[in-house]
Design an enzyme around this catalytic site. Structure first.
Site, short mmCIF file in Angstrom:
data_model
loop_
_atom_site.label_atom_id
_atom_site.label_comp_id
_atom_site.label_asym_id
_atom_site.label_seq_id
_atom_site.Cartn_x
_atom_site.Cartn_y
_atom_site.Cartn_z
N TYR A 99 8.69 5.12 -12.84
CA TYR A 99 9.12 6.07 -11.82
C TYR A 99 10.27 6.97 -12.25
O TYR A 99 10.14 8.18 -12.32
CB TYR A 99 9.46 5.33 -10.52
CG TYR A 99 8.27 4.57 -9.98
CD1 TYR A 99 7.13 5.26 -9.58
CD2 TYR A 99 8.26 3.18 -9.91
CE1 TYR A 99 6.02 4.57 -9.11
CE2 TYR A 99 7.15 2.49 -9.44
CZ TYR A 99 6.03 3.19 -9.04
OH TYR A 99 4.92 2.53 -8.60
N PRO A 112 2.34 8.73 -2.71
CA PRO A 112 1.09 8.65 -1.94
C PRO A 112 1.29 9.17 -0.51
O PRO A 112 2.38 9.11 0.05
CB PRO A 112 0.77 7.15 -1.91
CG PRO A 112 1.69 6.53 -2.94
CD PRO A 112 2.90 7.41 -2.96
N HIS A 335 7.47 6.79 -4.21
CA HIS A 335 6.91 5.53 -4.69
C HIS A 335 7.89 4.57 -5.37
O HIS A 335 7.61 3.38 -5.50
CB HIS A 335 5.75 5.85 -5.66
CG HIS A 335 4.67 4.84 -5.67
ND1 HIS A 335 4.89 3.49 -5.47
CD2 HIS A 335 3.34 4.96 -5.87
CE1 HIS A 335 3.74 2.84 -5.54
NE2 HIS A 335 2.78 3.70 -5.77
N SER A 420 -16.48 -10.79 -2.92
CA SER A 420 -15.21 -10.16 -2.56
C SER A 420 -15.46 -8.67 -2.27
O SER A 420 -16.01 -7.96 -3.11
CB SER A 420 -14.23 -10.31 -3.73
OG SER A 420 -13.41 -9.18 -3.84
N SER A 448 -0.96 -6.98 -6.78
CA SER A 448 0.38 -7.30 -6.33
C SER A 448 0.96 -8.50 -7.07
O SER A 448 0.30 -9.53 -7.21
CB SER A 448 0.35 -7.60 -4.83
OG SER A 448 1.61 -8.04 -4.43
N SER A 546 -6.75 1.99 -5.99
CA SER A 546 -5.99 0.99 -5.26
C SER A 546 -6.67 0.67 -3.94
O SER A 546 -7.13 1.58 -3.24
CB SER A 546 -4.58 1.50 -4.98
OG SER A 546 -3.81 0.48 -4.41
#
Length: 618
Positions: A99, A112, A335, A420, A448, A546
């Site tokens: 970032y 986003p 972000h 899934s 995550s 994502s």
């Protein structure tokens, strides 16, 4: 990012001093995976996306890298030492490299947007009322953060790190000429009690707490928003906020120039310190109902250009809620401090809160006029604004966006097949891409790492040997359906296994990055595996994806991470899937609508394949 994490209510919601800290300290630290394991998995990940000759070259380099007493071992030891010393060996490095060192504009390239369900405001009062309820809802969520009564989230039965929730309010990114920084005022002795509201490019400070510390009621906020609206009717103001959309080095330079002036410095500081920002947007040109979500998606990401709402923002602000006069609502977030799921939790809370009718009687205390922030604009700053406008308009024209609602089925169908939903959608995306380009591409899906203290993300590499075998077989007339189903099941199980491995801190990408940064920190020569073509190919994510599940019927969207790539974000609901696909118009080979249509076709074809193929008798 497996199942949307179940929110487990704490036993009692009384404020326990340091409850958050005690929870954080009970979390495990992020592990450093074994070197050999990462090298083997790296080779497997490269297999479907690089040429055989390149793969052979990489295999040799990896053997050299792993030699006993060699470079790899030395760097691995350095990383293990770092992991012992720090709370999280990765988090500072990741914040910097992903970032703060990144110099492209945050607009489109990093921040986003989230599109909320369209509102029907019959008049401006409707817009004000909605904005006021939303502000009250965020303050209600903030009280849970402040009192440390936020319910701890769980993933696969494991408690998650809650740190990101403490980073999103009262925080802001600060531009630098070489690297940025983030400030967080939430922990100050006197934390901020105001938000910023921007209307017609004019910024206001709105105090949202009474002198006794209680939050303003919805009625009070509404009255204050009316005052703001009525004192910012001129539409000819310089859009100072558009400066925040420029290339970070240019903005860093302009910023230093801007804050030389005392008034400007104080105004900027007020925005940075505010709890969050609310953007009251002018209506965008009318769009047909089926185009609404796409139009709203670009309005959340960039505001539509300098003639529309791009100047009605402060893009460095962590959290900006956008409420359009025409009922277009959503938000954009910077972000660096957090990932999507904490933002979505906040949205889910606010949306639920807004459904309740307020029972609070409003005290009839006259409230101070919200303070308008002043800016002194020199000819030099005017030039910076013009440059930012031009660059913004180029970005606006370059962004190709399609937001769709896939209505044939939702996560209910894959679940009925004991698959899934996330893996099902990812494999469909692999199929869609393969059908258009006749090749597999490096694919990034965020996983995550919040099972670990201060965990952020690692990469799930959705393009695998198993997914490649399936997508090549799917349209091959020589293959029987039973074989295709077997390959599909294997690809889905493989994706599921990679996901589990990633959330347990055993994926390859952050480990490889760590080894590379360790070499740089040691001032050693960069190992050859990081100068290898395969490494560059592996990091050129033509698909950046994502899953951001929410209870609210919303969708998140973001731009591609490479010039010839796509950004794909999706929220699988029970009976439909919201998804956003982005690309750049400047690339002849990509087209967001084509990939979006291809994804819909792939999902339908995979379902048909499963339904038409008799189940093997056990």
């Amino acid at each position: 990012m497996v199942k949307p994490s179940s929110l487990v209510k704490p036993v009692s919601v009384t404020h326990i001093v340091g409850r958050y800290l005690a929870h954080q300290e009970s979390l495990p630290k992020l592990p450093v995976p074994p070197l050999q394991q990462t090298c083997e998995r790296y080779l497997a990940a490269l297999t479907p996306i690089v040429d055989p000759e390149e793969l052979n070259q990489t295999r040799k380099l990896l053997e050299e890298f792993q030699k006993p007493g060699g470079v790899g071992e030395r760097l691995q030891k350095g990383l293990e030492l770092r992991a012992k010393k720090l709370e999280n060996w990765l988090s500072d490095w990741w914040l910097q490299t992903a970032y703060l060192d990144y110099r492209m504009p945050v607009v489109v390239h990093s921040s986003p947007g989230v599109v909320l369900p369209r509102m029907e405001f019959s008049d401006r009062q409707g817009q004000m009322r909605y904005a006021a309820k939303l502000i009250a809802g965020v303050l209600d969520f903030k009280s849970m953060i402040d009192n440390e009564t936020l319910p701890v989230e769980y993933l696969g039965g494991k408690p998650l790190c809650m740190n990101q929730y403490y980073q999103v309010l009262s925080s802001c990114r600060i531009p630098g000429t070489k690297r940025d920084s983030v400030v967080n005022y939430a922990l100050d002795k006197r934390p901020p009690t105001h938000i910023t509201v921007v209307h017609n490019f004019q910024f206001f400070v709105l105090d949202v707490y009474n002198s006794d510390g209680t939050p303003l009621t919805v009625d009070q906020i509404c009255i204050q928003l009316e005052k703001i609206w009525n004192s910012s009717l001129q539409t000819n103001k310089e859009p100072i906020g558009i400066l925040t959309s420029n290339h970070r080095n240019s903005w860093g330079k302009a910023y230093n120039n801007l804050i030389k002036d005392k008034t400007n410095k104080e105004s900027v500081k007020a925005i940075q310190k505010s709890i969050f920002t609310v953007c009251l947007d002018a209506p965008m040109p009318r769009a047909s109902d089926d185009m609404y979500r796409t139009r709203a998606g670009v309005q959340m990401l960039h505001g539509g250009g300098s003639r529309w709402n791009s100047g009605n923002r402060w893009f460095d602000k962590t959290l900006q809620f956008i409420i359009g006069e025409d009922g277009t609502c959503g938000l954009i977030y910077e972000h660096a401090p957090a990932e999507g799921p904490p933002i979505v939790s906040l949205i889910d809370h606010v949306v639920e809160y807004m459904k309740k009718s307020e029972m609070v009687r409003t005290p009839m205390v006259p409230l101070r006029m919200p303070q308008k922030l002043r800016f002194n604009i020199t000819p030099e700053i005017k030039n910076d604004i013009e440059e930012a406008k031009q660059n913004m308009n180029i970005m606006v024209h370059d962004l190709d966006m399609k937001v769709n609602v896939f209505s044939h089925f939702g996560k209910n169908f894959p679940k009925s097949q004991k698959m899934s939903p996330d893996a099902f959608i990812q494999i469909a995306l692999q199929l869609a891409y393969y059908r258009i380009y006749n090749r597999c591409c490096p694919t990034y899906e965020s996983a995550s790492l919040r099972m670990f203290r201060l965990g952020r993300t690692d990469t799930i590499r959705s393009a695998s040997i198993d997914s490649a075998n399936f997508v090549k077989a799917m349209d091959d007339p020589a293959k029987h359906n039973t074989e295709k189903v077997a390959l599909l099941e294997k690809a889905i199980k493989g994706h599921r296994a990679y996901t589990d491995m990633a959330i347990r801190g055993q994926a390859i990408d952050r480990h490889l990055l760590g080894l590379k940064l360790q070499a740089i920190e040691d001032l050693a020569a960069l190992p050859e595996i990081f100068m290898d073509t395969s490494y560059a190919v592996a990091l050129h994510y033509n698909l950046s994806t994502s899953q951001v599940p929410a209870k609210t019927d919303c969708v998140m969207c973001f731009g591609p991470v490479v010039p010839d790539g796509y950004g794909v974000c999706y929220n699988p609901m029970d009976t439909h899937i919201n998804f956003a696909v982005s690309a750049f118009n400047s690339c002849q080979d990509t087209n967001a609508a084509h990939l979006a249509q291809g994804l819909e076709d792939a999902l339908v074809d995979m379902k048909t394949l499963l339904e038409q193929t008799p189940k093997a008798k056990l």
